[in-house]
Structures are given as structure tokens and as C-alpha cells.
Write an enzyme that holds these catalytic residues in place. Structure first.
Site, PDB file in Angstrom:
ATOM      1  N   LYS A  88     -15.225  -2.115   2.052  1.00  0.00           N
ATOM      2  CA  LYS A  88     -14.424  -2.366   1.429  1.00  0.00           C
ATOM      3  C   LYS A  88     -14.596  -3.798   0.539  1.00  0.00           C
ATOM      4  O   LYS A  88     -15.592  -4.301   1.082  1.00  0.00           O
ATOM      5  CB  LYS A  88     -12.907  -2.910   2.140  1.00  0.00           C
ATOM      6  CG  LYS A  88     -11.536  -2.430   1.346  1.00  0.00           C
ATOM      7  CD  LYS A  88     -11.230  -1.166   1.364  1.00  0.00           C
ATOM      8  CE  LYS A  88      -9.887  -1.038   0.215  1.00  0.00           C
ATOM      9  NZ  LYS A  88      -9.209   0.156   0.247  1.00  0.00           N
ATOM     10  N   ASP A 123      -8.445   0.641  -5.451  1.00  0.00           N
ATOM     11  CA  ASP A 123      -7.433   0.242  -4.529  1.00  0.00           C
ATOM     12  C   ASP A 123      -6.128  -0.388  -5.150  1.00  0.00           C
ATOM     13  O   ASP A 123      -6.275  -0.320  -6.767  1.00  0.00           O
ATOM     14  CB  ASP A 123      -7.968  -0.551  -3.500  1.00  0.00           C
ATOM     15  CG  ASP A 123      -7.114  -0.836  -2.440  1.00  0.00           C
ATOM     16  OD1 ASP A 123      -6.956   0.009  -1.523  1.00  0.00           O
ATOM     17  OD2 ASP A 123      -6.229  -1.900  -2.095  1.00  0.00           O
TER      18      ASP A 123
HETATM   19  P1  NDP Z   1      -1.591   0.120  -7.023  1.00  0.00           P
HETATM   20  O1  NDP Z   1      -2.227  -1.306  -7.652  1.00  0.00           O
HETATM   21  O2  NDP Z   1      -1.552   1.088  -8.102  1.00  0.00           O
HETATM   22  O3  NDP Z   1      -0.122  -0.157  -6.950  1.00  0.00           O
HETATM   23  C1  NDP Z   1       0.487  -1.025  -5.923  1.00  0.00           C
HETATM   24  C2  NDP Z   1       2.011  -1.123  -6.062  1.00  0.00           C
HETATM   25  O4  NDP Z   1       2.569  -1.801  -4.997  1.00  0.00           O
HETATM   26  C3  NDP Z   1       2.383  -1.790  -7.224  1.00  0.00           C
HETATM   27  O5  NDP Z   1       3.616  -1.144  -7.827  1.00  0.00           O
HETATM   28  C4  NDP Z   1       2.591  -3.149  -6.834  1.00  0.00           C
HETATM   29  O6  NDP Z   1       3.643  -3.873  -7.575  1.00  0.00           O
HETATM   30  C5  NDP Z   1       3.295  -2.983  -5.513  1.00  0.00           C
HETATM   31  N1  NDP Z   1       3.356  -4.075  -4.576  1.00  0.00           N
HETATM   32  C6  NDP Z   1       2.461  -5.008  -4.482  1.00  0.00           C
HETATM   33  N2  NDP Z   1       3.068  -5.917  -3.591  1.00  0.00           N
HETATM   34  C7  NDP Z   1       4.483  -5.459  -2.952  1.00  0.00           C
HETATM   35  C8  NDP Z   1       5.293  -5.943  -2.283  1.00  0.00           C
HETATM   36  N3  NDP Z   1       5.306  -6.901  -1.466  1.00  0.00           N
HETATM   37  N4  NDP Z   1       6.144  -5.043  -2.250  1.00  0.00           N
HETATM   38  C9  NDP Z   1       6.602  -3.940  -3.218  1.00  0.00           C
HETATM   39  N5  NDP Z   1       5.691  -3.620  -3.904  1.00  0.00           N
HETATM   40  C10 NDP Z   1       4.501  -4.240  -3.843  1.00  0.00           C
HETATM   41  O7  NDP Z   1      -2.486   0.252  -5.835  1.00  0.00           O
HETATM   42  P2  NDP Z   1      -2.250   1.702  -4.942  1.00  0.00           P
HETATM   43  O8  NDP Z   1      -1.169   2.501  -5.121  1.00  0.00           O
HETATM   44  O9  NDP Z   1      -3.731   2.250  -5.337  1.00  0.00           O
HETATM   45  O10 NDP Z   1      -2.596   1.060  -3.482  1.00  0.00           O
HETATM   46  C11 NDP Z   1      -1.079   0.766  -2.669  1.00  0.00           C
HETATM   47  C12 NDP Z   1      -1.410   0.687  -1.188  1.00  0.00           C
HETATM   48  O11 NDP Z   1      -1.919   2.068  -0.914  1.00  0.00           O
HETATM   49  C13 NDP Z   1      -2.527  -0.250  -0.886  1.00  0.00           C
HETATM   50  O12 NDP Z   1      -2.171  -0.599   0.556  1.00  0.00           O
HETATM   51  C14 NDP Z   1      -3.974   0.368  -0.724  1.00  0.00           C
HETATM   52  O13 NDP Z   1      -4.572  -0.161  -0.021  1.00  0.00           O
HETATM   53  C15 NDP Z   1      -3.324   1.916  -0.206  1.00  0.00           C
HETATM   54  N6  NDP Z   1      -4.339   2.990  -0.634  1.00  0.00           N
HETATM   55  C16 NDP Z   1      -4.737   3.265  -1.787  1.00  0.00           C
HETATM   56  C17 NDP Z   1      -5.519   4.319  -2.030  1.00  0.00           C
HETATM   57  C18 NDP Z   1      -5.663   4.827  -3.424  1.00  0.00           C
HETATM   58  O14 NDP Z   1      -6.518   5.879  -3.485  1.00  0.00           O
HETATM   59  N7  NDP Z   1      -5.215   4.347  -4.470  1.00  0.00           N
HETATM   60  C19 NDP Z   1      -6.113   4.994  -0.848  1.00  0.00           C
HETATM   61  C20 NDP Z   1      -5.557   4.880   0.622  1.00  0.00           C
HETATM   62  C21 NDP Z   1      -4.852   3.553   0.542  1.00  0.00           C
HETATM   63  P3  NDP Z   1       3.070  -4.916  -8.651  1.00  0.00           P
HETATM   64  O15 NDP Z   1       2.673  -4.103  -9.895  1.00  0.00           O
HETATM   65  O16 NDP Z   1       4.220  -5.897  -8.919  1.00  0.00           O
HETATM   66  O17 NDP Z   1       2.165  -5.876  -8.048  1.00  0.00           O
END
Ligand code: NDP
Length: 449
Positions: free
Chosen positions: A130, A170
Site C-alpha cells: 500500500k 484508493d
Molecule cells: P474516494 O476518495 O473515492 O471516496 C471517499 C469518500 O469517503 C468521499 O466521499 C469522502 O468525502 C468520504 N469520507 C472520508 N472521510 C469520511 C468520514 N469520516 N465520514 C464520511 N465520509 C468520509 O475513496 P474510495 O471510495 O476509493 O475509498 C473509500 C474506502 O474504500 C477507503 O477505505 C478505501 O481504502 C476503501 N477501498 C477502496 C477500493 C477502491 O477500489 N477504490 C478498494 C477497496 C477498499 P470527502 O470528499 O469529504 O473527503
């Protein structure tokens, strides 16, 4: 019961507590995983002689580097870049890059540690790693993002390669960032190889990779429901986050007859009793790069609440934390239990705190742990690697079908190990042991390395 194995795990966790006390997220992930491995470790007394757990909790290597870049005002800015290559016993390191101000070694190590088990669970030949940076993409212009990504790759390229280490996206790293990173890699090395996944379709990406984590989460949760002769039809769903994972989890769950009534970002959450309109969320988040509160401009009778954690107070049948680590603490778990939630499946990595996980499982709520439930993203990345190596492209339906089969197999595998070592609904233990057993076997066969 299991006295020697429990003692061995305790020794290793104490060692980590002493050596890595400044890495709470990493210790949390290691504690959750190692504790649940005890019944399996009890069957392998040889692990102690070979210091298998001590080797397993130490990454192969950790890289940190300076990332200087120039902002739109001509000022030089500096961030930290990281890559943790955790374990490549079963295949090249594989795992995403996260750009977020909270990124440090603790976050990257916990994610890398989880990734080793997750990647093993997919059944595909990929090790775990990572990386990322404390760079905050929010509010940055396109040129600033490109300047940062080019500088980041100018150092990272020395450590990655299609048979060595294959990063992906991510939090904060989506299609745009992967494009700039790949462009710079290609420019420096002059080679066109599958060194990153999540690439654009025009230059070697896989169809359905963008959708894969969210879709995979729903395929997995559907297996959990089916095991209780239930399904998504008519269910009310709350999804935290509104990024890549959240959006495509919404898309798939809605196609299965459920209604998503709340979504969030790091500022707050929206509630729409008629069902959140996904095309509006996509417009706000994927096109305008705006805030979730902007939803009210399009749907004035929806509600916005200025707190992301309070999303778990919204009564629902199914809760899907898809935002970030430790976003669902014990108090929120109690709200979900009180309101009659029946299933929690983790789209984000380690979104549920340890005490909250225990509370949910003790209350009989079906619980799908991240390393199984969100493995569809990395599994599809591995499919992207296969297509790149073979110089072919599969159709969306072909990839989606393979993803669906992989998620069903992950569920079967995790529930088989759950039944064998704990009880049928303990997918936390099942996923950890199923993932670990393959890595441990490989490590034993590879000698003391
Ligand atoms: P993105 O950056 O696309 O989206 C993250 C989202 O979470 C944004 O809407 C962000 O809001 C929001 N967010 C961050 N912190 C908080 C919080 N404390 N409460 C509520 N919302 C919050 O990331 P991903 O969707 O790619 O990733 C999300 C999760 O999934 C992570 O944990 C990642 O490690 C995991 N993951 C992702 C994969 C992938 O293929 N993308 C694969 C496997 C796991 P804001 O814009 O305000 O920051």
C-alpha cells in the site's frame, strides 16, 4: 483452550505494542487479525520455531520519500510519499495509493497488512502492499494534481514494476490521478506495461474496474443475505461516503430492489426518504467535484445533517460503511442495533472499530468484514493485470461475471473457515484464517526469508 497459541499471539502483539506504539491503526488491524487466527495457529506449533508471526507482522520494506511540486502561484510545496511493500509470498505486491492529509506510516501499514490477507482471499496470485501521500487533492486545480502526481511517480517508479509491485487507486486517487501517474511512469521508463491498475480504458484499463469494489461488496452481501434465505428486495440501505466505492455500491444495490436513503462525505450526510437519486450524486461528485450538501440544490426536500458519523442514526435494514477507517464507532453500532439493522458489510477498510464489531456480532447482526467484502476491487485489478499481460480486453459483462464468481467464492471460502474454526456467522475469523493459511503455507515453503 489454545493456551500456547494465545500466548504466542500475545507475545507478538506485545512486541508490536512496544515497537510500533506510535502506529495505532496498524496495531488495531494486527490485533483484530492475529487474535482471530488463534485456533488455526494452535494447529501449527511449528510456526513459533520459524518465527512465522514475527516475520508476518514486519513489512518486507517501507519506503518514504520527498515529493516537491509547484502550485498555481509558483510556490514550491513539499509532501511525503510512502510505499509499504508488506508481503510478496504469493505474488507481486499489490495495493492502492491513498492521497489524504491523514496519511502516515500507521495508516499505510494497516492498509498494507489488511491487503495481504485480502489479496490471498481472492484466490489470485497477488501479494500485499500500500502507499500514498499526505497530499490533499481537495481544492487543487488539475495542473496542481498533475504536477504532484508527476513528482510522486518520479521517485516511486524505482520501486514498482508489473512483476514487482503494482499500485492502484484508493481515497483521493481515481482515474484522473492514475492517468497522470501512468503518463509519468511511461515517460521515464519508456515502457508500456501493466504497472498500475485502475487505468483509463483508452490506455489499458479494464472495463468494470471502476465499479468493481462497490459491485463486489453487494455481491458479497447478497451471499450473506442468501445464507439466511433473504435478499435486498425492499430493504432500506444507508451508505457512508460518496466516492468510488459508495457510488457503485449504491448503483448495484438499487438494481437489486433496495432503496438507499442516506449517503455522506466528510462534512455531513444527506437523507432522502424517497431514495437518493444516484445520477445527482454522480453529477456532484464525479463531474462537479462538489460537496454532498449540494444535493439539496437539486432535491430541496431532502435533509442535510452537518455530521458524518450521525448517518448511523438513520434507521435502516442494511448499513454499508464505504468512507474510511474507524468511521463506525461503538456508539453508532448501538444505534444500528437499536434501530433493527440486520446486516453491516464493510466497503471501506476497517471502518468499524473493534468494540463496535464485537457489539454488532454479539447482537446477531450479520457482519461482512472489509477484507472479504471489499476484495472485488483488487480482484478486478488482478484481472486488469491479466488482460495487460495477454494484450487482450474482456467485455464489461465478462469482467463483471468473473467478479461475481470471485465474490461468491470469497464468501464460500470465508464461511467454510468460519464453520471450521469458529461459528458459521463469524466471517471475521473465517476471512482472516482463509487468507492467512495460504500466505503462511507459502512462507513456510519459501524458507527463512
Ligand atoms: P474516494 O476518495 O473515492 O471516496 C471517499 C469518500 O469517503 C468521499 O466521499 C469522502 O468525502 C468520504 N469520507 C472520508 N472521510 C469520511 C468520514 N469520516 N465520514 C464520511 N465520509 C468520509 O475513496 P474510495 O471510495 O476509493 O475509498 C473509500 C474506502 O474504500 C477507503 O477505505 C478505501 O481504502 C476503501 N477501498 C477502496 C477500493 C477502491 O477500489 N477504490 C478498494 C477497496 C477498499 P470527502 O470528499 O469529504 O473527503
Amino acid at each position: 483452550m489454545y493456551t500456547d497459541a494465545s500466548q504466542y499471539v500475545e507475545e507478538v502483539l506485545n512486541y508490536l505494542g512496544r515497537k510500533s506504539s506510535e502506529q495505532p491503526e496498524f496495531i488495531q488491524a494486527a490485533t483484530e487479525a492475529l487474535t482471530s487466527l488463534i485456533p488455526y495457529i494452535a494447529q501449527h506449533p511449528e510456526f513459533k520455531k520459524y518465527a512465522l508471526l514475527e516475520r508476518y507482522v514486519e513489512p518486507d520494506r517501507m519506503i518514504m520519500f520527498r515529493v516537491p511540486w509547484i502550485d498555481d502561484k509558483g510556490m514550491v510545496r513539499v509532501n511525503r510519499g510512502y510505499r509499504v511493500q508488506f508481503n510478496n509470498s504469493i505474488g507481486p505486491y499489490k495495493g492502492g495509493l491513498r492521497f489524504h492529509p491523514s496519511v502516515n506510516f500507521s495508516i499505510i501499514k494497516f492498509l498494507g497488512f489488511e491487503q495481504v490477507l485480502k489479496n490471498s482471499l481472492t484466490g489470485l496470485p497477488i501479494g500485499g502492499g500500500k502507499g500514498g501521500s499526505n497530499f490533499d487533492p481537495k481544492g487543487k486545480s488539475d495542473t496542481e494534481i498533475m504536477s504532484f502526481c508527476q513528482s510522486f511517480m518520479t521517485e516511486l517508479y524505482k520501486y514498482v514494476g508489473d512483476d514487482v509491485d503494482v499500485p492502484a487507486g484508493d481515497i483521493g486517487v481515481g482515474g484522473r490521478e492514475i492517468g497522470y501517474l501512468y503518463g509519468q511512469y511511461k515517460r521515464i521508463t519508456g515502457s508500456y506495461t501493466g504497472v498500475l491498475t485502475g487505468k483509463g480504458i483508452a490506455y489499458g484499463g479494464s472495463l468494470a474496474r471502476r465499479e468493481a469494489t462497490g459491485y463486489g461488496l453487494i455481491y458479497f452481501a447478497n451471499e450473506m443475505l442468501a445464507s439466511k434465505k433473504n435478499g435486498f428486495e425492499g430493504k432500506k440501505v444507508v451508505i457512508s461516503g460518496s466516492g468510488n466505492v459508495a457510488i457503485y455500491a449504491h448503483e448495484k444495490v438499487a438494481s437489486m430492489g433496495a432503496t438507499v436513503i442516506a449517503m455522506s462525505d466528510s462534512s455531513g450526510y444527506i437523507y432522502d426518504k424517497n431514495g437518493i437519486k444516484l445520477d445527482i450524486v454522480k453529477q456532484i461528485k464525479e463531474v462537479e467535484r462538489g460537496r454532498i450538501s449540494d444535493y439539496l440544490k437539486y432535491v430541496p426536500d431532502a435533509t442535510y445533517v452537518d455530521s458524518c458519523v450521525r448517518i448511523w442514526e438513520v434507521p435502516c435494514d442494511i448499513a454499508l460503511p464505504c468512507a474510511t477507517q474507524n468511521e463506525l464507532p461503538l456508539a453508532s453500532a448501538k444505534e444500528l442495533i437499536k434501530n433493527g439493522c440486520m446486516l453491516v458489510a464493510e466497503g471501506a477498510n476497517m471502518p468499524t472499530t473493534l468494540d463496535a464489531t464485537h457489539a454488532l456480532m454479539d447482537a446477531g447482526i450479520l457482519f461482512g468484514p472489509a477484507k472479504a467484502a471489499n476484495a472485488g476491487g483488487v480482484a478486478t485489478s488482478a484481472l486488469e493485470m491479466s488482460q495487460n499481460s495477454q494484450r487482450i480486453s474482456w467485455t464489461f459483462d465478462e469482467v463483471d461475471h468473473k467478479l461475481h464468481e470471485i465474490m461468491k467464492n470469497i464468501y464460500l471460502h470465508a464461511s467454510e473457515y468460519a464453520c471450521k474454526y469458529s461459528h458459521e456467522d463469524d466471517l471475521v475469523s473465517g476471512a482472516n484464517i482463509a487468507g492467512f493459511s495460504k500466505v503462511a503455507e507459502a512462507m513456510m515453503q519459501l524458507g527463512v526469508v
